[in-house]
Design an enzyme around this catalytic site. Structure first.
Site, PDB file in Angstrom:
ATOM      1  N   SER A   1      20.540   7.176  36.822  1.00  0.00           N
ATOM      2  CA  SER A   1      20.430   8.631  36.949  1.00  0.00           C
ATOM      3  C   SER A   1      20.140   9.235  38.154  1.00  0.00           C
ATOM      4  O   SER A   1      20.253   8.524  39.072  1.00  0.00           O
ATOM      5  CB  SER A   1      19.464   9.003  35.737  1.00  0.00           C
TER       6      SER A   1
ATOM      7  N   SER B   1      11.240  10.953  50.270  1.00  0.00           N
ATOM      8  CA  SER B   1      11.172  12.403  49.845  1.00  0.00           C
ATOM      9  C   SER B   1      10.611  13.460  51.122  1.00  0.00           C
ATOM     10  O   SER B   1       9.607  12.560  51.913  1.00  0.00           O
ATOM     11  CB  SER B   1      10.221  12.420  48.778  1.00  0.00           C
TER      12      SER B   1
ATOM     13  N   TYR C   1       2.405  10.074  44.684  1.00  0.00           N
ATOM     14  CA  TYR C   1       3.901   9.997  45.049  1.00  0.00           C
ATOM     15  C   TYR C   1       4.002  10.188  46.515  1.00  0.00           C
ATOM     16  O   TYR C   1       4.909   9.409  47.130  1.00  0.00           O
ATOM     17  CB  TYR C   1       4.335  10.975  44.359  1.00  0.00           C
TER      18      TYR C   1
ATOM     19  N   LYS D   1       5.474   7.307  49.477  1.00  0.00           N
ATOM     20  CA  LYS D   1       6.801   7.592  50.162  1.00  0.00           C
ATOM     21  C   LYS D   1       6.587   7.616  51.578  1.00  0.00           C
ATOM     22  O   LYS D   1       7.107   7.086  52.451  1.00  0.00           O
ATOM     23  CB  LYS D   1       7.495   9.035  49.918  1.00  0.00           C
TER      24      LYS D   1
ATOM     25  N   THR E   1      17.598  17.207  39.673  1.00  0.00           N
ATOM     26  CA  THR E   1      17.610  15.941  38.838  1.00  0.00           C
ATOM     27  C   THR E   1      16.752  15.908  37.782  1.00  0.00           C
ATOM     28  O   THR E   1      15.802  17.001  37.687  1.00  0.00           O
ATOM     29  CB  THR E   1      17.654  14.699  39.590  1.00  0.00           C
TER      30      THR E   1
END
Length: 300
Positions: free
Chosen positions: A48, A177, A190, A194, A225
Site C-alpha cells: 500500500s 519522514s 514515530y 525516523k 496515503t
C-alpha cells in the site's frame, strides 16, 4: 510592528535559501529507466501507500526491472503483481514482517538470491506511524514503533550488507519522514524512530563508501496515503482516521516518482511533498521560528 517585520524578513530569507538549495539537491536527472535497467529491486511495505506506487512507477518507467515485493499482507502483494501483469521472471512475492527481526532476515535474502542471483537496490519503505500524546502512550506502543520502524529496518539492511560488500556495489534507500527532522506533537516515538534511521544510514554511508555502496534517505512530508488510518494510538489501537493534512497531501504517485528520480541521481537525501524542504531547513536554520509555527498548528 518591528517584531512582525523581523519575523517576516526571516521567513522570506529562509524560504529564499531553501529555494536556492533545492535547485542543487532536488533530483534533476530523471533517467530512471537507465539506472534501474535489469536491476533487482527489493521494496518493503509494497502492499500500500508509497511502496505500492514505487512498484507501479518502476514497472511503468523501467519494464526490465525485477521486483521483490514485501509486506505482511501477501494477498495484497499478489493482487498488485496481478494488476501489473508481473510474471515469475520479473517478480518475487516475499511476505515480510519487520517486527520479527529478532529471528533475522538472512533466509529472506537467500530466497531472493536463489531466484535472481543478486540484489541491486533495497528500498526500506515499510513502517507504521503514531497519533497519540506522550503522556497517553504506553510503553508497548513506544516499543513497537521502535521495533518495527528502526530495529526491523536496520536488521533487514544488515542482512543485505554482506551481499553488497561481496559484489562491491549496491544501493540502500531509507524512506523516513520530515518528522525525523522536525518532530511534531502526537508523533513522539514515530519521529524518534525516523530520526534514528537518519543517524544509522548516515553512518552506513560513511562506513561503506569504499565498498561503492550508495545510501539515499527519502524524507516525505504529507502524502495522501492510509498512514494515519493505520497509525497506532496511545493504547495500541489503530487510529482509523484520515488526517485532514494527509488527505490534502502530495499524490503518492508523484511522491514515488520523485523518490525514484532521487535514487537514480544517487542523491544522499531527497525531500518530497508539500513544504517538506521548507520545514527541514527552518528546523536547521531557525528552530525557534519553526517551534512557534508548529505551536500554532491544530495538532499542538
Amino acid at each position: 510592528m518591528y517584531e512582525f517585520f523581523g519575523i517576516l524578513f526571516q521567513v522570506t530569507l529562509y524560504i529564499g535559501i531553501v529555494v536556492i538549495v533545492a535547485c542543487f539537491i532536488y533530483p534533476i536527472n530523471d533517467n530512471i529507466e537507465n539506472y534501474f535497467k535489469n536491476k533487482v529491486v527489493w521494496i518493503t511495505g509494497a502492499s500500500s501507500g508509497i511502496g505500492r506506487e514505487l512498484a507501479k512507477e518502476l514497472v511503468r518507467l523501467s519494464p526490465s526491472t525485477r521486483l521483490v515485493l514485501s509486506a505482511r499482507r501477501e494477498d495484497e502483494l499478489n493482487s498488485l503483481a496481478g494488476q501489473l501483469h508481473l510474471d515469475s521472471d520479473h517478480c518475487l512475492i516475499l511476505p515480510l514482517d519487520l517486527e520479527t527481526h529478532v529471528y533475522g532476515f538472512e533466509s529472506k535474502v537467500d530466497l531472493i538470491l536463489d531466484r535472481f542471483n543478486r540484489i541491486d537496490v533495497l528500498i526500506n519503505n515499510a513502517g507504521v506511524s503514531q497519533r497519540s500524546l506522550i503522556k497517553e502512550t504506553t510503553y508497548g506502543v513506544d516499543s513497537r514503533l521502535i521495533s518495527i520502524n528502526f530495529l526491523g529496518t536496520i536488521t533487514l539492511t544488515k542482512a543485505v550488507i554482506p551481499h553488497f560488500i561481496e559484489r562491491q556495489k549496491g544501493h540502500f534507500i531509507a524512506v523516513t519522514s520530515v518528522a525525523g527532522y522536525a518532530a511534531t506533537a502526537l508523533r513522539s516515538s514515530y519521529g524518534a524512530s525516523k530520526n534514528a534511521l537518519h543517524a544509522f544510514f548516515d553512518s552506513l554511508r560513511l562506513e561503506h563508501a569504499r565498498d561503492h555502496i550508495d545510501v539515499t534517505i527519502a524524507c516525505p512530508g504529507f502524502v495522501k496515503t492510509d498512514i494515519s488510518i493505520n497509525a497506532f494510538e496511545g493504547s495500541g489501537k489503530l487510529h482509523k482516521k484520515m488526517d485532514p493534512k494527509t488527505e490534502k497531501g502530495t499524490d503518492p504517485t508523484v511522491c514515488a516518482y520523485d523518490i525514484l528520480c532521487g535514487i537514480a541521481a544517487r542523491k544522499h537525501e531527497i525531500y518530497v511533498g508539500h513544504l517538506a524542504s521548507v520545514v527541514i531547513y527552518l528546523r536547521r536554520l531557525c528552530p525557534q521560528l519553526l517551534f512557534q509555527i508548529l505551536l500554532r498548528t491544530k495538532s499542538a
